[in-house]
Write an enzyme that holds these catalytic residues in place. Structure first.
Site, PDB file in Angstrom:
ATOM      1  N   SER A   1     -32.909  15.677 -39.956  1.00 18.88           N
ATOM      2  CA  SER A   1     -31.936  15.410 -41.017  1.00 18.88           C
ATOM      3  C   SER A   1     -30.701  16.272 -40.909  1.00 18.88           C
ATOM      4  O   SER A   1     -30.792  17.456 -40.577  1.00 18.88           O
ATOM      5  CB  SER A   1     -32.559  15.683 -42.379  1.00 18.88           C
ATOM      6  OG  SER A   1     -33.261  14.570 -42.776  1.00 18.88           O
ATOM      7  N   GLY A   2     -29.577  15.685 -41.263  1.00 15.76           N
ATOM      8  CA  GLY A   2     -28.318  16.421 -41.239  1.00 15.76           C
ATOM      9  C   GLY A   2     -27.688  16.426 -39.860  1.00 15.76           C
ATOM     10  O   GLY A   2     -26.513  16.732 -39.697  1.00 15.76           O
TER      11      GLY A   2
ATOM     12  N   GLY B   1     -36.935  16.920 -39.986  1.00  9.84           N
ATOM     13  CA  GLY B   1     -36.357  18.064 -39.276  1.00  9.84           C
ATOM     14  C   GLY B   1     -35.100  17.696 -38.501  1.00  9.84           C
ATOM     15  O   GLY B   1     -34.358  18.566 -38.072  1.00  9.84           O
TER      16      GLY B   1
ATOM     17  N   HIS C   1     -29.144  16.082 -48.811  1.00 11.55           N
ATOM     18  CA  HIS C   1     -30.536  16.269 -49.238  1.00 11.55           C
ATOM     19  C   HIS C   1     -31.145  17.556 -48.680  1.00 11.55           C
ATOM     20  O   HIS C   1     -32.192  17.994 -49.147  1.00 11.55           O
ATOM     21  CB  HIS C   1     -31.387  15.027 -48.924  1.00 11.55           C
ATOM     22  CG  HIS C   1     -31.870  14.911 -47.522  1.00 11.55           C
ATOM     23  ND1 HIS C   1     -31.273  14.091 -46.592  1.00 11.55           N
ATOM     24  CD2 HIS C   1     -32.909  15.496 -46.883  1.00 11.55           C
ATOM     25  CE1 HIS C   1     -31.937  14.181 -45.451  1.00 11.55           C
ATOM     26  NE2 HIS C   1     -32.931  15.017 -45.599  1.00 11.55           N
TER      27      HIS C   1
ATOM     28  N   ASP D   1     -25.217  10.829 -48.823  1.00 10.70           N
ATOM     29  CA  ASP D   1     -25.979  11.969 -48.313  1.00 10.70           C
ATOM     30  C   ASP D   1     -25.137  12.770 -47.317  1.00 10.70           C
ATOM     31  O   ASP D   1     -25.355  12.700 -46.102  1.00 10.70           O
ATOM     32  CB  ASP D   1     -27.268  11.432 -47.663  1.00 10.70           C
ATOM     33  CG  ASP D   1     -28.301  12.518 -47.435  1.00 10.70           C
ATOM     34  OD1 ASP D   1     -28.063  13.652 -47.880  1.00 10.70           O
ATOM     35  OD2 ASP D   1     -29.335  12.217 -46.820  1.00 10.70           O
TER      36      ASP D   1
END
Ligand code: ARG
Length: 510
Positions: free
Chosen positions: A456-457, A454, A313, A360
């Site tokens: 994320s990932g 922030g 995403h 994701d």
């Protein structure tokens, strides 16, 4: 549909062109009518498509005409016919111009496709199912992706089967045989470090490998189903299957434990994320900040010298497709500019669903290998079927908002979380039916400690057997730190085939 030759008066085909029964008009047709092969009576001899005739027959009389009888046409009729013909000629010209313009545009697009190989874009997997044709690319934005280079035994982007499995925490090596359609456990007998290098290279790794013998026990029944053993010394071009032969039993009862990276060991081993605390240098050396146009957008983690794993995403917005605008900041706990690495390729899972956040996961390949140090090292990818305890030593880290709706943290933060079973997380009190098998939840029943925007990932890691394994990728959540709304993470263990598939195909030399 059949065709039959017939002499047809064109008024039959264009009933609306029929003039007044008794109208007066000139008896001679303009030259362009004659040029077009229309005789003085306004009729032409041609091969008529039966279907066209059926459409054109409106009255009984017209039906009669269509059957092939010659129709006498009045001078008025001829005039109308000619103006009709004139209009159709104009239309023909317009359609020729449109066709030429369309052809020029297609040639232009093709030239752009073939002559800009330096411009790289994020490449979703669906391109692989598209036979490399332009019409099945992602609304044009992915047209510039290099053609996929799938080994011929890969058929579909949705069904990856890794040629190599590293099973459970012991990283036991299994190799897939496409001919036999099954995995073989590799016996340690005759195994040499060079074999390990070949396997790791084929998986897309380029660095350290460590192979050691492990006793074959019946903890996982698939381990004892079929065995293969090294059958010859390998040359540089050998692939895994070519140097293994099936055997009935594994005489030494030992398999191969293989590590392709020196992963999961913080250098020092010394310690918002919402409700967390600042992390010390080198505690999470795999953590990176992904910057788009210089701004921190997402986290990620280093899995080898050239690969970073993150969330799909972070890349699906069309403006986030351009590889040249991304930088990987690694080796620092500060959000201030650190050593940055440019990005060569971004891949995100083609099954990623932006509505549900399923699948994701994304991979970034840096342009140059990153140099490992005390503060820059890879995390371990989990092993196939590796299980992690809900009470395990699991942590999240990132520069994300320190509270819901808050600000990014200038220093990397960390927090300990509990894994929550998907059964509980899918209940109506949490996220009813929203947690797929590609997701897992982590946090606490009363919230307070969580990842946030922030983060994320970034990684969710758990420590087992002295190593840190990346179990999840920060994906989504309702708000941050709310009770019964834990953070949702991509379940990496079930997406390993996709990860290895991407690593392999990117490293295949065309
Ligand atoms: N999607 C967010 C991001 O892009 C991460 C949200 C995580 N939320 C949570 N409650 N754990 O940064």
């Amino acid at each position: 549909m059949t065709k039959k030759p017939s002499r047809v008066c064109l008024f039959d085909i264009f009933p609306g062109a029929q003039g007044e029964e008794d109208g007066n008009s000139s008896t001679s047709l303009p030259e362009y009518c004659l040029e077009a092969g229309i005789s003085g009576d306004g009729c032409i001899s041609q091969v008529v498509d039966e279907a066209a005739i059926i459409i054109s027959t409106v009255t009984d009389q017209q039906n009669q005409n269509v059957s092939g009888s010659e129709t006498p046409c009045s001078p008025d009729d001829r005039e109308s016919l000619c103006s009709l013909h004139h209009i159709s000629k104009i239309l023909l010209h317009i359609s020729v111009i449109v066709t030429i313009a369309a052809t020029a545009l297609s040639i232009c697009l093709l030239l752009q496709y073939f002559y800009h190989p330096a411009v790289q874009q994020a490449c979703p997997d669906f391109l692989e199912n598209c036979d490399q044709s332009l019409n099945c690319s992602l609304g044009g934005s992915a047209n510039l992706c290099p053609p996929s280079r799938l080994p011929s035994n890969r058929t579909s982007a949705t069904e990856y089967r890794s040629p190599v499995l590293l099973l459970t925490g012991r990283s036991l090596l299994q190799v897939y045989s496409a001919n036999a359609g099954k995995y073989y456990t590799v016996c340690h007998q005759g195994w040499m470090p060079t074999h390990g290098w070949t396997v790791c290279r084929e998986l897309g790794f380029d660095s350290h490998t460590l192979s050691s013998p492990v006793p074959l026990t019946a903890t996982d029944p698939t381990v004892l189903e079929a065995f293969a053993v090294v059958n010859k010394t390998i040359g540089s071009s050998s692939n895994i299957e070519s140097f293994l032969s099936p055997v009935v039993t594994c005489p030494t009862q030992e398999g191969v434990s293989l590590q392709c990276t020196d992963c999961g060991r913080p250098a020092g081993e010394s310690h918002r994320i919402v409700g967390g605390s600042p992390a010390t240098w080198g505690r999470w050396p795999w953590q990176v900040s992904l910057r788009w146009d210089g701004r921190h957008v997402c986290g990620g983690s280093i899995i080898s010298s050239q690969w970073v794993i993150s969330a799909a995403h972070c890349f699906v917005l069309s403006s986030f497709l351009t590889v040249g605008r991304w930088k990987v900041h690694a080796g620092s706990v500060s959000l201030n500019p650190a050593t940055s690495h440019s990005v060569r390729n971004i891949y995100y899972n083609g099954q990623y669903n932006s509505e549900t956040n399923d699948y994701d996961v994304a991979l970034l390949k840096t342009s140059q290998p990153m140099r490992f140090s005390e503060t820059l090292r890879p995390v371990c990818l989990p092993r196939t079927r590796q299980q992690f305890q809900t009470t395990g030593n699991c942590w999240i880290s990132g520069w994300g908002h320190v509270s819901e709706g808050g600000q990014l943290s200038p220093v990397l933060r960390e927090a300990k979380v509990h894994l929550i079973s998907s059964h509980i997380c899918n209940q109506s009190s949490h996220y009813p039916g929203m947690i797929s098998s590609r997701m897992l939840c982590a946090g606490y029943p009363d919230g307070k400690v969580d990842s946030c925007q922030g983060d994320s990932g970034g990684p969710l890691v758990c420590q087992e057997d002295g190593l840190w394994w990346q179990v999840g990728i920060v994906s989504w959540g309702e708000g941050c730190g709310r009770p019964n709304r834990p953070g949702v993470y991509t379940n990496l263990t079930v997406l390993l085939d996709w990860v290895y598939h991407r690593l392999q195909t990117d490293s295949v030399i065309p």
